[in-house]
Design a protein around this motif. Structure first.
Motif, PDB file in Angstrom:
ATOM      1  N   LEU A 148       1.067  -1.304   0.274  1.00 18.15           N
ATOM      2  CA  LEU A 148       0.271  -0.066   0.184  1.00 18.15           C
ATOM      3  C   LEU A 148       1.125   1.062   0.341  1.00 18.15           C
ATOM      4  O   LEU A 148       1.072   2.054  -0.302  1.00 18.15           O
ATOM      5  N   LEU A 149       1.668   1.360   0.775  1.00 21.39           N
ATOM      6  CA  LEU A 149       3.151   2.359   0.845  1.00 21.39           C
ATOM      7  C   LEU A 149       3.923   2.320  -0.204  1.00 21.39           C
ATOM      8  O   LEU A 149       3.249   3.657  -1.219  1.00 21.39           O
ATOM      9  N   ALA A 150       3.605   1.438  -0.984  1.00 24.91           N
ATOM     10  CA  ALA A 150       3.878   1.407  -1.947  1.00 24.91           C
ATOM     11  C   ALA A 150       3.838   1.931  -3.288  1.00 24.91           C
ATOM     12  O   ALA A 150       3.451   2.355  -4.427  1.00 24.91           O
ATOM     13  N   LYS A 151       2.402   1.725  -2.707  1.00 22.08           N
ATOM     14  CA  LYS A 151       0.912   1.981  -4.413  1.00 22.08           C
ATOM     15  C   LYS A 151       0.878   0.953  -5.562  1.00 22.08           C
ATOM     16  O   LYS A 151       0.303   1.362  -6.127  1.00 22.08           O
ATOM     17  N   LEU A 152       1.282   0.159  -4.632  1.00 29.93           N
ATOM     18  CA  LEU A 152       0.942  -1.909  -5.487  1.00 29.93           C
ATOM     19  C   LEU A 152       0.281  -1.981  -5.762  1.00 29.93           C
ATOM     20  O   LEU A 152      -0.667  -2.368  -6.265  1.00 29.93           O
ATOM     21  N   GLU A 153      -0.859  -1.703  -4.306  1.00 33.53           N
ATOM     22  CA  GLU A 153      -2.539  -2.113  -4.226  1.00 33.53           C
ATOM     23  C   GLU A 153      -3.101  -0.656  -4.044  1.00 33.53           C
ATOM     24  O   GLU A 153      -2.311   0.412  -2.822  1.00 33.53           O
ATOM     25  N   GLU A 154      -4.380  -0.298  -3.934  1.00 31.49           N
ATOM     26  CA  GLU A 154      -4.653   0.363  -3.259  1.00 31.49           C
ATOM     27  C   GLU A 154      -5.734  -0.478  -1.957  1.00 31.49           C
ATOM     28  O   GLU A 154      -6.057  -1.458  -1.995  1.00 31.49           O
ATOM     29  N   ALA A 155      -5.992   0.850  -1.271  1.00 33.56           N
ATOM     30  CA  ALA A 155      -6.367   0.817   0.026  1.00 33.56           C
ATOM     31  C   ALA A 155      -7.981   1.282   0.146  1.00 33.56           C
ATOM     32  O   ALA A 155      -8.316   1.474  -0.948  1.00 33.56           O
ATOM     33  N   ASP A 156      -9.062   0.026   1.021  1.00 34.59           N
ATOM     34  CA  ASP A 156     -10.209  -0.145   1.073  1.00 34.59           C
ATOM     35  C   ASP A 156     -10.859   1.778   0.920  1.00 34.59           C
ATOM     36  O   ASP A 156     -11.604   1.689   0.060  1.00 34.59           O
ATOM     37  N   THR A 157     -10.146   2.584   1.979  1.00 33.44           N
ATOM     38  CA  THR A 157     -10.410   3.324   2.709  1.00 33.44           C
ATOM     39  C   THR A 157      -9.022   4.029   2.799  1.00 33.44           C
ATOM     40  O   THR A 157      -8.447   3.497   3.058  1.00 33.44           O
ATOM     41  N   GLY A 158      -9.235   5.056   3.456  1.00 34.40           N
ATOM     42  CA  GLY A 158      -8.539   6.331   3.693  1.00 34.40           C
ATOM     43  C   GLY A 158      -7.485   6.232   1.806  1.00 34.40           C
ATOM     44  O   GLY A 158      -7.669   6.288   0.579  1.00 34.40           O
ATOM     45  N   ARG A 159      -6.034   6.731   2.111  1.00 31.75           N
ATOM     46  CA  ARG A 159      -5.604   7.242   1.856  1.00 31.75           C
ATOM     47  C   ARG A 159      -3.979   7.363   1.393  1.00 31.75           C
ATOM     48  O   ARG A 159      -3.362   7.486   2.215  1.00 31.75           O
ATOM     49  N   VAL A 160      -3.123   6.850   0.349  1.00 32.85           N
ATOM     50  CA  VAL A 160      -1.600   7.159   0.406  1.00 32.85           C
ATOM     51  C   VAL A 160      -0.679   8.230  -0.710  1.00 32.85           C
ATOM     52  O   VAL A 160      -1.577   8.672  -1.685  1.00 32.85           O
ATOM     53  N   THR A 161      -0.534   9.254  -0.530  1.00 35.54           N
ATOM     54  CA  THR A 161       0.185  10.446  -1.096  1.00 35.54           C
ATOM     55  C   THR A 161       1.863  10.246  -1.431  1.00 35.54           C
ATOM     56  O   THR A 161       2.092  10.171   0.081  1.00 35.54           O
ATOM     57  N   HIS A 162       2.010   9.853  -2.341  1.00 33.08           N
ATOM     58  CA  HIS A 162       3.494  10.260  -2.215  1.00 33.08           C
ATOM     59  C   HIS A 162       4.368  11.531  -2.852  1.00 33.08           C
ATOM     60  O   HIS A 162       3.160  12.281  -3.372  1.00 33.08           O
ATOM     61  N   SER A 163       5.275  12.536  -1.713  1.00 39.83           N
ATOM     62  CA  SER A 163       5.782  13.922  -2.352  1.00 39.83           C
ATOM     63  C   SER A 163       6.638  13.688  -3.853  1.00 39.83           C
ATOM     64  O   SER A 163       6.158  12.921  -4.692  1.00 39.83           O
TER      65      SER A 163
END
Length: 635
Positions: free
Chosen positions: A50-65
């Motif tokens: 999830l951290l590397a955006k290889l998978e999508e989260a069901d809820t919430g979000r992951v953002t990269h600079s």
């Protein structure tokens, strides 16, 4: 102020009916070195994907600079099987370009043992398709490390690396500026590399400052405060904490937490192993003889791996076996296991193996034994035995031992066919221990086991009375469960290393330096006028003149060198004879000490004293043998 590279905000991830991550919020900043730990199946790999955006989260979000350069090593590589190693790792760089890069040279040497990739049939031009999983994984790691990512994400990077490779990788990552997030079960590696820890448990991630040792302190303190005193005093983490605090100061980083509270927690905890008591039990179960090897040669097909090996594995010995790949670690254990199975009838290519009459051997190989996939976990264990005697009056049922190995009451009714690779490994080890062996051979037992299971296994082995030989690249596990380290250095001999794995790495570094120094001298220009080159030329000239039976008018300097060389040779021969006499005396004394130990197996103080003297003699012997080899070349 450090720039935030990744933000994880109230992320939830559900598989089936189970929430692996539940409302998790985390951040990774520049310079962070984060280790991720937790039980198998609790969501470590999911978190970093999830951290590397290889998978999508069901809820919430992951953002990269913006503009984040990310390097990811997953457990399954994406290498092109039709490509060569050169194409995948170095790309289109010309030889003079990549050979001029210190980073590329360091990565190729550290992961493959040399710029020409000596373990690969065509070196850099080897096609990837036919390679093993371990080789492909090293190629993928090399490709990642040669780049310049801002954030490196690694999932089990130490898998398929030996002790030297792991030590190199730890040093390499410490020297980089990149931020790091790493999932691994290698506790030594975590302590060397990480400055923060994420502990993934039941959908929640607990954060700790410091490396693995600091994490153990902090977690123990948190659990001491959070739980009733007597219930939590039984927690396995206390025993590991006690071992860490009593270990060598260099083993742990400086704790940043309440050391006084940690000391109170372990004040009444006994040592991890009562060696004298275990020796007494081992002698009672095994007698005086376990395995005696006399002038043994071990082969793998036509290749000789060990020659003239004389060694004794005694009752209660706990040996860690390390060595270079292909030196014969597994072959040695296999030869001993074959001799034990045949009760001494099956012998190695040369020499003799004597097996004690009372030996009951259990051998955990690297291959996971096949079981009926329809069997339930508990049934598979009960097929071996319903109850097991662990020594010192301890007895466990099959169900209790299953729980100690992480198989909860519900999990015990899972079909074997539905287990993961790590769970099958645990089951295999569990079945071996249920058979009540008194000798254990463990070949890479830490493969696929999470840290909590490893601590449970270590605790079980602490009180296990018998002889133990462990092959492992996990330094923490070897240091934790064994008392002596033996090494196979690729020279067809077995050596005891009084200073353990640190000494092994030092010896391997010296071995690597020797060919480099030799190549350097060969590569010197032919017309060099350096003193060393001139001296070598003089000695060669003198040698040739002596060989020809006379000295010509223009060979005065060569004749002088020849006279000097002759004197050195005579002095070397005298010292050689002296060392040989000393070695003979050492052998006699060692034999006498072994006999005294055999005659006094229950006098633990005397045995400990004699063993200490044996260790000193081994060190002296090694120094003498090294000097003998140096003099033999001179003579």
């Amino acid at each position: 102020m450090a720039v935030n590279l990744v933000n994880v905000e109230t992320v939830t991830k559900v598989y089936g009916t189970r929430a692996l991550l539940d409302g998790v919020s985390l951040g990774v900043s520049e310079g962070d070195r984060i280790g991720v730990v937790g039980r198998n199946g609790d969501g470590k790999t999911t978190l970093i994907r999830l951290l590397a955006k290889l998978e999508e989260a069901d809820t919430g979000r992951v953002t990269h600079s913006g503009g984040l350069r990310l390097g990811v090593l997953t457990q399954h590589d994406s290498l092109d099987p039709a490509a060569t190693v050169r194409h995948e790792v170095i790309g289109d760089l010309a030889d003079h370009e990549w050979a001029g890069s210190a980073r590329i040279r360091d990565v190729l040497t550290g992961l493959f043992g040399g710029l020409d990739l000596p373990g690969f049939p065509q070196g850099l031009d080897t096609v990837i398709g036919p390679l093993s999983g371990g080789e492909r994984r090293r190629i993928a790691l090399a490709k990642l490390l040669i780049g310049e990512p801002d954030l490196i994400v690694l999932d089990e990077p130490t898998n398929h690396l030996d002790v030297e490779g792991i030590a190199w990788l730890a040093g390499h990552l410490r020297a980089r500026r990149s931020a790091l997030v790493c999932v691994t079960h290698d506790r030594w590696f975590l302590d060397q590399v990480c400055t923060r820890m994420w502990d993934v448990q039941r959908g929640v991630v607990h954060e700790y400052e410091g490396g693995y040792s600091d994490y153990v302190f902090a977690r123990a303190e948190r659990e001491r405060i959070a739980a009733t005193e007597e219930a939590k005093r039984q927690n396995l983490v206390r025993k590991e904490l006690a071992w860490l605090r009593r270990g060598a100061p260099a083993r742990t980083s400086k704790p940043r937490f309440r050391v006084e509270a940690a000391n109170d927690l372990i004040a009444d905890v006994p040592p991890p192993r009562d060696t004298s008591e275990l020796m007494r039990f081992a002698n009672a179960r095994l007698g005086k003889t376990v395995f005696d090897l006399e002038d043994v040669t071990v082969q793998a097909g036509p290749k000789v791996l060990l020659r003239h090996l004389t060694w004794q594995l005694g009752p209660g010995d706990r040996i860690g076996l390390v060595g270079v790949n292909g030196a014969g670690k597994t072959s040695l254990l296999s030869a001993l296991a074959e001799a034990a199975r045949s009760q001494g009838d099956a012998q190695p290519a040369a020499g003799r193996v004597v097996v004690g009459k009372t030996v009951r051997l259990a051998y955990l190989s690297q291959e996971v034994a096949e079981l009926d996939p329809a069997l339930r976990v508990l049934e598979a264990v009960q097929r071996v035995r319903d109850r097991v005697d662990l020594g010192k009056g301890r007895e466990m049922t099959a169900g209790q031992l299953c729980e100690q190995f992480g198989f909860t009451k519900e999990k015990q009714w899972t079909p074997v066919g539905d287990l993961s690779g790590g769970e099958r490994r645990r089951l295999q080890l569990l079945r071996l221990l249920m058979d009540e062996p008194n000798v254990l051979f463990l070949d890479e037992p830490t493969n696929d086991l999470d840290i909590e299971t490893l601590t449970q296994l270590e605790d079980l082995l602490d009180g296990w009375p018998g002889s133990l030989v462990v092959i492992s690249h996990d330094r923490f596990f070897i240091e934790r469960t064994t008392d002596k380290v033996m090494a196979l250095l690729g020279d067809m001999t077995l050596r005891m290393l009084p200073r353990g794995i640190e000494e092994y790495l030092e010896r391997r570094a010296k071995q690597a330096e020797a060919p480099a120094a030799s190549a350097s001298s060969v590569a010197s220009p032919a017309g060099s006028s350096s003193p060393a080159r001139a001296g070598q030329a003089g000695q060669s000239s003198g040698a040739r003149s002596a060989a020809g039976g006379g000295v010509g008018s223009g060979a005065g300097s060569g004749a002088g060198a020849g006279v000097s060389s002759a004197k050195d040779s005579r002095a070397a021969k005298k010292e050689l004879q002296k060392i040989e006499r000393q070695l003979d005396k050492l052998s006699d004394r060692e034999a006498a000490l072994h006999q005294e130990i055999a005659d006094n197996p229950t006098d633990f103080e005397k045995v400990a004293k004699l063993d200490g003297e044996l260790r000193e003699l081994a060190g002296t012997r090694e120094e003498l043998e090294t000097r003998w080899l140096e003099l033999a070349e001179s003579a």
